[in-house]
Enzyme design. Structure first.
Site, PDB file in Angstrom:
ATOM      1  N   ARG A  14     -40.894   2.321 -14.809  1.00  0.00           N
ATOM      2  CA  ARG A  14     -42.218   2.800 -14.391  1.00  0.00           C
ATOM      3  C   ARG A  14     -42.837   3.709 -15.449  1.00  0.00           C
ATOM      4  NH1 ARG A  14     -40.716   7.585 -10.877  1.00  0.00           N
ATOM      5  NH2 ARG A  14     -38.447   7.455 -10.750  1.00  0.00           N
ATOM      6  N   ASP A  48     -45.820   4.706 -10.180  1.00  0.00           N
ATOM      7  CA  ASP A  48     -45.807   3.388  -9.542  1.00  0.00           C
ATOM      8  C   ASP A  48     -46.786   3.411  -8.368  1.00  0.00           C
ATOM      9  OD1 ASP A  48     -44.513   4.473  -7.227  1.00  0.00           O
ATOM     10  OD2 ASP A  48     -42.549   4.187  -8.150  1.00  0.00           O
ATOM     11  N   TYR A  60     -35.211  -6.659 -16.103  1.00  0.00           N
ATOM     12  CA  TYR A  60     -36.139  -6.544 -14.972  1.00  0.00           C
ATOM     13  C   TYR A  60     -37.349  -7.460 -15.142  1.00  0.00           C
ATOM     14  CZ  TYR A  60     -33.768  -2.005 -14.278  1.00  0.00           C
ATOM     15  OH  TYR A  60     -32.841  -1.014 -14.096  1.00  0.00           O
ATOM     16  N   ASP A  69     -34.672   2.135  -7.348  1.00  0.00           N
ATOM     17  CA  ASP A  69     -35.597   2.848  -6.466  1.00  0.00           C
ATOM     18  C   ASP A  69     -35.837   2.032  -5.202  1.00  0.00           C
ATOM     19  OD1 ASP A  69     -35.868   4.956  -8.218  1.00  0.00           O
ATOM     20  OD2 ASP A  69     -37.720   4.203  -9.128  1.00  0.00           O
TER      21      ASP A  69
END
Length: 288
Positions: free
Chosen positions: A173, A81, A67, A39
């Site tokens: 997310r 988010d 991540y 993203d």
């Protein structure tokens, strides 16, 4: 012609396709693809495939990813988010101990309902296009696997840093949103940095500015994507002709599995699978 893989440390506010477009211009090569979308708010490892190496993109997308994710408790948004519109703010009643206690619930095989702000298509329409019109449609839960999930630090009252290692298709997310729901105070993702994708890590990543300066010197050979597979070197011209013509090749008694196959001169030719005494090509990488 430039061919190979460059591991980009994607900057914030760029789409993955923005990065590919920039590299098309730098390398003067039309064939450029990436190995797993990030993203715009996310940074970190984005493997980009150039020239004939684009044949390997499908293998890069299948791999696990890792991540560092910021979790903000007490805030619920429409995008899950902090870039989205605030839907709710709640008092943060859960502390560090409560967060650590709930994480095992989200480890292993789980199901996620894809967020409305995603590129998944339902009846031919991308969900984010519907979401931008204020529409919400029913989404079926999808199975994903969270291989590792740990809280690394508490950055503030309701802000935490998580390490997530997960399968293809995981929405980090959504994971943050669901953890917040489980804690009763809501939550969303406040930051995201990918530290590993397709076996490549941040230590191997370079900036777009470095690519502008050094160009093809930064391209890794395509076979690095398959570094975890055993290598097999062809022993004769006859067998190499078989391989280059896309045919299965006698290979004696090898362990079952996939192999990186090299020509007599050491050129990476293909990824193959050993079956019943033969190496059967999965994907050829010779030629343009």
């Amino acid at each position: 012609m430039p061919n190979g893989i460059v591991v980009i440390d994607k900057p914030a506010d760029w789409t993955s396709m923005d990065v590919c477009a920039k590299l098309r211009g730098i390398f003067k090569e039309r064939r450029v693809g990436h190995g797993g979308t990030l993203d715009p708010m996310a940074t970190g490892v984005l493997p980009v495939f150039v020239g004939s190496a684009t044949k390997a993109v499908e293998f890069a997308e299948k791999g696990d990813k890792e991540y560092l994710a910021g979790l903000r408790l007490g805030l619920v948004t429409n995008t899950q988010d902090t870039t989205g519109e605030t839907l709710e703010t709640r008092p943060v009643t859960a502390g560090r101990a409560e967060l650590e206690a709930v994480l095992p619930r989200f480890t292993g095989p789980i199901e996620q309902v894809p967020p409305m702000f995603s590129a998944i298509k339902i009846k031919g329409q991308k969900l984010y296009e519907l979401a931008r019109k204020g529409q919400e449609v029913e989404r079926k839960p999808r199975p994903v696997t969270i291989h590792a999930l740990e809280m690394l630090e508490q950055a503030g009252g309701g802000d935490y840093l998580l390490r997530v290692r997960c399968s293809k298709g995981t929405y980090v997310r959504t994971l943050c949103h669901d953890i917040g729901q489980a804690l009763g105070c809501g939550g969303c993702m406040s930051s995201l940095r990918r530290t590993m994708a397709a076996g490549f890590t941040l230590e191997q990543a370079v900036t777009i500015e470095q690519v502008q300066e050094q160009g093809e010197a930064l391209l890794l050979p395509a076979d690095q994507l398959f570094a975890g597979r055993s290598a097999y070197r062809i022993a004769s011209p006859r067998l190499e002709r078989l391989c280059r013509n896309g045919n299965p090749m006698p290979a004696g008694a090898l362990a079952s599995g996939e192999y990186r196959v090299y020509g007599q001169d050491g050129t990476f030719l293909c990824l193959s699978r050993w079956e019943n005494g033969q190496l059967v090509p999965i994907k050829n990488f010779f030629g343009g």
